[in-house]
Motif scaffolding. Structure first.
Motif, PDB file in Angstrom:
ATOM      1  N   ILE A 109      -2.426  -2.350  -4.476  1.00 51.23           N
ATOM      2  CA  ILE A 109      -3.082  -1.068  -3.643  1.00 51.23           C
ATOM      3  C   ILE A 109      -3.408  -1.645  -2.510  1.00 51.23           C
ATOM      4  O   ILE A 109      -4.341  -2.241  -2.333  1.00 51.23           O
ATOM      5  CB  ILE A 109      -3.862  -0.612  -4.722  1.00 51.23           C
ATOM      6  N   ASP A 110      -2.916  -0.783  -1.236  1.00 49.71           N
ATOM      7  CA  ASP A 110      -3.273  -1.271  -0.039  1.00 49.71           C
ATOM      8  C   ASP A 110      -3.352   0.315   0.739  1.00 49.71           C
ATOM      9  O   ASP A 110      -3.302   1.369  -0.081  1.00 49.71           O
ATOM     10  CB  ASP A 110      -2.201  -1.973   0.932  1.00 49.71           C
ATOM     11  N   ARG A 111      -3.715   0.308   2.066  1.00 50.60           N
ATOM     12  CA  ARG A 111      -3.998   1.363   2.614  1.00 50.60           C
ATOM     13  C   ARG A 111      -2.587   2.546   2.464  1.00 50.60           C
ATOM     14  O   ARG A 111      -1.775   2.130   2.954  1.00 50.60           O
ATOM     15  CB  ARG A 111      -4.176   0.978   4.100  1.00 50.60           C
ATOM     16  N   GLY A 112      -3.097   3.470   1.769  1.00 48.48           N
ATOM     17  CA  GLY A 112      -1.878   4.493   1.537  1.00 48.48           C
ATOM     18  C   GLY A 112      -0.829   4.142   0.902  1.00 48.48           C
ATOM     19  O   GLY A 112       0.243   5.118   1.111  1.00 48.48           O
ATOM     20  N   ARG A 113      -0.810   2.942   0.157  1.00 48.69           N
ATOM     21  CA  ARG A 113       0.389   2.658  -0.358  1.00 48.69           C
ATOM     22  C   ARG A 113       0.320   1.759  -1.715  1.00 48.69           C
ATOM     23  O   ARG A 113      -0.998   1.153  -2.212  1.00 48.69           O
ATOM     24  CB  ARG A 113       1.241   1.306   0.496  1.00 48.69           C
ATOM     25  N   ILE A 114       0.924   2.073  -2.782  1.00 49.20           N
ATOM     26  CA  ILE A 114       0.809   1.654  -4.154  1.00 49.20           C
ATOM     27  C   ILE A 114       2.167   0.853  -4.613  1.00 49.20           C
ATOM     28  O   ILE A 114       3.241   1.715  -4.498  1.00 49.20           O
ATOM     29  CB  ILE A 114       0.411   2.478  -5.312  1.00 49.20           C
ATOM     30  N   THR A 115       2.210  -0.310  -4.620  1.00 43.41           N
ATOM     31  CA  THR A 115       3.471  -0.913  -5.117  1.00 43.41           C
ATOM     32  C   THR A 115       3.501  -1.566  -6.561  1.00 43.41           C
ATOM     33  O   THR A 115       2.369  -2.158  -6.631  1.00 43.41           O
ATOM     34  CB  THR A 115       3.630  -2.259  -4.231  1.00 43.41           C
ATOM     35  N   VAL A 116       4.370  -1.256  -7.322  1.00 40.38           N
ATOM     36  CA  VAL A 116       4.491  -1.623  -8.449  1.00 40.38           C
ATOM     37  C   VAL A 116       5.626  -2.546  -9.058  1.00 40.38           C
ATOM     38  O   VAL A 116       6.783  -2.186  -9.004  1.00 40.38           O
ATOM     39  CB  VAL A 116       4.231  -0.545  -9.668  1.00 40.38           C
ATOM     40  N   HIS A 117       5.413  -3.601  -9.534  1.00 39.58           N
ATOM     41  CA  HIS A 117       6.499  -4.354  -9.977  1.00 39.58           C
ATOM     42  C   HIS A 117       6.402  -4.335 -11.562  1.00 39.58           C
ATOM     43  O   HIS A 117       5.416  -5.007 -12.017  1.00 39.58           O
ATOM     44  CB  HIS A 117       6.602  -6.076  -9.715  1.00 39.58           C
ATOM     45  N   LYS A 118       7.401  -3.893 -12.180  1.00 39.44           N
ATOM     46  CA  LYS A 118       7.206  -3.415 -13.622  1.00 39.44           C
ATOM     47  C   LYS A 118       7.845  -4.795 -14.494  1.00 39.44           C
ATOM     48  O   LYS A 118       7.169  -4.984 -15.732  1.00 39.44           O
ATOM     49  CB  LYS A 118       8.271  -2.477 -14.068  1.00 39.44           C
ATOM     50  N   GLN A 119       8.311  -5.836 -13.703  1.00 38.22           N
ATOM     51  CA  GLN A 119       8.480  -6.944 -14.818  1.00 38.22           C
ATOM     52  C   GLN A 119       8.200  -8.335 -13.537  1.00 38.22           C
ATOM     53  O   GLN A 119       8.841  -8.055 -12.411  1.00 38.22           O
ATOM     54  CB  GLN A 119       9.724  -6.879 -15.412  1.00 38.22           C
ATOM     55  N   LEU A 120       7.833  -9.339 -14.220  1.00 38.75           N
ATOM     56  CA  LEU A 120       7.775 -10.569 -13.303  1.00 38.75           C
ATOM     57  C   LEU A 120       8.596 -11.512 -14.103  1.00 38.75           C
ATOM     58  O   LEU A 120       8.904 -11.654 -15.074  1.00 38.75           O
ATOM     59  CB  LEU A 120       6.535 -11.119 -13.092  1.00 38.75           C
TER      60      LEU A 120
END
Length: 662
Positions: A109-120
């Motif tokens: 979670i950064d400025r104005g952005r949410i990045t989600v990796h559902k699997q690693l």
């Protein structure tokens, strides 16, 4: 035979105790061995990709550790068990730390952005081995729920949302459309305008986590918040009930306090007049309803509650991390439409907001400098606060000298504090609004106007007691304020009774301010009479330095010479009389042109009368007065005639009207 039997019995008993001890030691050794094996299995499991198996290994290991002898046991309390427990705790912390590293790699979670990796999969930062079997984000979160540590993850997530989204949304002026990309393995949410902004997040206005004034339109604000929370619930928390309850509970608490924050925003947007309230209420109904439906759809209904309204500070979740019970869920459902209920009851909120605003304004008026005064003629609507600059101007005083009203409603001009006039003007403003308001609002505003008068009686005598009780001029000013407000209470009742009765018929029987007349007059009279009594005592003390008794009994060669008390030496009786006259001059400076002329004349006349009665009583009660003493008494009386300088009118006829002994 008996000896042999006894010997064999003792032998069997001794070996029986030894056998029991051996059995206990074997059990402990077996438990230690089993625990060591489970610790080894757990050490291997927590490094694998199978998180579910790792959680089971942790639970089995802790169950074995709990079966080890504790510190109160007779056997097995040595260093081996202590070392095993330490190793078990270390493995648990290692697993928690690994899960948190994996979560950080999944969610950013950064400025104005949410990045989600559902699997690693593959090489991951912080991992010393290649991950061949994909690790799912949902498994990571579920493992944190199982072994503990999910609370800190949710708290950090909420703080990031607060820092990188909510605080920045408050600065925007236009509606923002997010860019949302959702794929089977990844998802991304972004406000491009916010993400491109490079302003400092730690500026002065945000050091105390305050949001300040929101520039974004309220419907746009609700739409943006609903989109953010919906994305987090679906893509990060995967709509798991336990996680959603924790997230909703966090939204209730500071710094976000979602319910209270939105209520505060609605209060800040309330219109200035009641006529605009209906259209404002209609403009909120659909956005609020859509926002609530969006939260309910993703299981975040409890987020609309405040921390005080929630049955449990954990948001319907008990300490063990289990899902809420039926009774707890019913509590959430019963209050799920809190914002909608607020919008429906907006007239009550508007009335309370208006009341708070009025009382805040009244308080600010009363806490201003009390020594600032103005000329008052009676009616606060006609009196001009700018006349404070005319205080001491003889021509301005002559212009106000007639007062206002006739007969019983006549009011002599005097000085009053700016606070009292401004307060009465505020009361007039409130009552004028009440006359054109709805019945409900009229009742609230009428009560507010009465509360303003109550504030005067509660604040002024306490806040400025040091000057009101010690300075004669300020005591007189407080007296003037009291009779001025009492006079205006009569005017207020006559002015607004009919109009307010038409607006709200329930007020027709109790409407008015005349019940304040005795309270204000009593407060003013008590203060002024206290000062008058203090001045009478002071004059009596000064007069005691004039030794008339000794003068009446003196012979020609042994005329009495007055002396002061407390070490104060007075040269002669005539000089002591001069002190009395000078004290009246000082009283004139304190009270003349401050009090109403008739009140001032009566008070000064009373004080002169008290001095003259004391002097004449002493002379008349003397058995004999020598010729020399007669001359001395005449000089003293001639000196005391200077007391009339304190009176406004110094003709004998006018003096006799206020001082009978003159």
């Amino acid at each position: 035979i008996l000896k042999t039997a006894k010997t064999r019995s003792d032998y069997r008993q001794a070996h029986s105790v030894q056998l029991q001890e051996c059995e206990k030691l074997m059990t402990i050794i077996s438990t230690v061995s089993t625990t060591s094996e489970k610790i080894a299995q757990c050490d291997e499991a927590i490094s694998s990709s199978d998180l579910e198996n790792a959680c089971k290994s942790i639970i089995d290991m802790e169950a074995s550790l709990n079966s080890l002898p504790n510190s109160n046991s007779e056997w097995g309390t040595g260093n081996v068990c202590t070392s095993l427990r330490r190793e078990g705790s270390s493995l648990r912390f290692r697993f928690q730390a690994r899960l948190k590293r994996l979560y950080s790699s999944c969610v950013s979670i950064d400025r104005g952005r949410i990045t989600v990796h559902k699997q690693l999969k593959g090489m991951i930062r912080g991992e010393d081995m290649l991950i061949e079997t994909p690790i799912q984000l949902s498994d990571i979160l579920q493992s944190l729920v199982t072994i503990g540590g999910i609370e800190s993850i949710i708290e950090n997530m909420l703080m990031d949302i607060w820092t990188h989204f909510i605080r920045l949304l408050w600065r925007e002026k236009k509606h923002l459309t997010p860019a949302i990309c959702i794929a089977p393995e990844e998802a991304e949410f972004m406000f491009e305008t916010i993400a491109r902004d490079n302003s400092d997040l730690t500026d002065e206005s945000n050091k105390d986590n305050s949001l300040g004034i929101c520039r974004l339109p309220f419907p746009s604000l609700l739409d943006s918040l609903g989109t953010i929370f919906g994305f987090v619930a679906n893509e990060v928390l995967n709509t798991k009930d336990t996680l959603l309850q924790l997230f909703a509970s966090g939204l209730q608490r500071p710094p976000i306090s979602l319910g209270n924050t939105l209520l505060a925003r609605i209060s800040a947007l309330l219109p200035k007049t009641e006529a605009e309230l209906t259209s404002f209420q209609r403009s909120l109904e659909k956005p609020v309803r859509d926002f609530e439906n969006r939260l309910c759809a993703v299981g975040l209904t409890a987020a609309l509650l405040s921390a005080e309204d929630s049955d449990d500070s954990d948001g319907g979740r008990d300490r063990s991390g289990t899902t809420p019970t039926t009774s707890e869920s019913s509590t959430v459902n019963r209050t799920s439409n809190r914002l909608s209920a607020v919008v429906s009851d907006l007239p009550s909120i508007y009335a309370e907001h208006r009341r708070q605003d009025v009382l805040s304004r009244a308080r600010d008026v009363l806490l201003a400098d009390y020594h600032n005064c103005m000329l008052a003629s009676g009616d606060s609507r006609e009196d001009n606060p700018s006349s404070a600059g005319d205080v001491g101007d003889t021509r301005a005083l002559l212009n106000h000298s007639g007062g206002s009203g006739t007969g019983p409603l006549r009011f002599e001009s005097c000085l009053v504090s700016l606070a009292s006039c401004r307060l009465l003007r505020l009361v007039h403003e409130i009552l004028e609004q009440a006359c054109i308001a709805s019945p409900r609002m009229a009742n609230v505003l009428y009560q507010c106007s009465r509360d303003c008068l109550e504030l005067f009686l509660a604040v002024i005598p306490l806040r400025f007691c040091d000057v009101i009780e010690t300075v004669p001029r300020m005591g007189a000013l407080f007296y003037n304020d009291c009779i001025y407000i009492a006079h205006n209470c009569t005017l207020l009742t006559h002015t607004y009774h009919q109009a307010l009765s038409k607006t709200d018929s329930s007020l027709s029987g109790c409407l008015g301010f005349v019940d304040y007349l005795p309270r204000f007059r009593s407060a003013g009279d008590h203060c002024l009479m206290k000062h008058v009594e203090e001045q009478r005592v002071t004059l009596s003390d000064l007069l005691s330095r004039v030794h008339l008794t000794a003068a009446c009994q003196s012979s020609g060669e042994n005329d009495a010479i007055g002396g002061g008390r407390g070490g104060d030496k007075i040269a002669n009786n005539q000089e002591a009389a001069v002190l009395v006259v000078r004290h009246f001059e000082r009283l004139r400076g304190q009270w003349h042109e401050v009090l109403q002329e008739s009140v001032y004349e009566r008070i000064i006349g009373f004080l002169i009368e008290s001095v003259l009665r004391s002097v004449t009583t002493t002379v008349l009660q003397s058995d004999m007065i020598s010729e020399a003493a007669t001359a001395q008494i005449a000089k003293i009386m001639n000196t005391l005639q200077g007391m009339k300088v304190a009176l406004t009118h110094q003709e004998d006829e006018m003096i006799l009207s206020v001082t009978g002994s003159w």
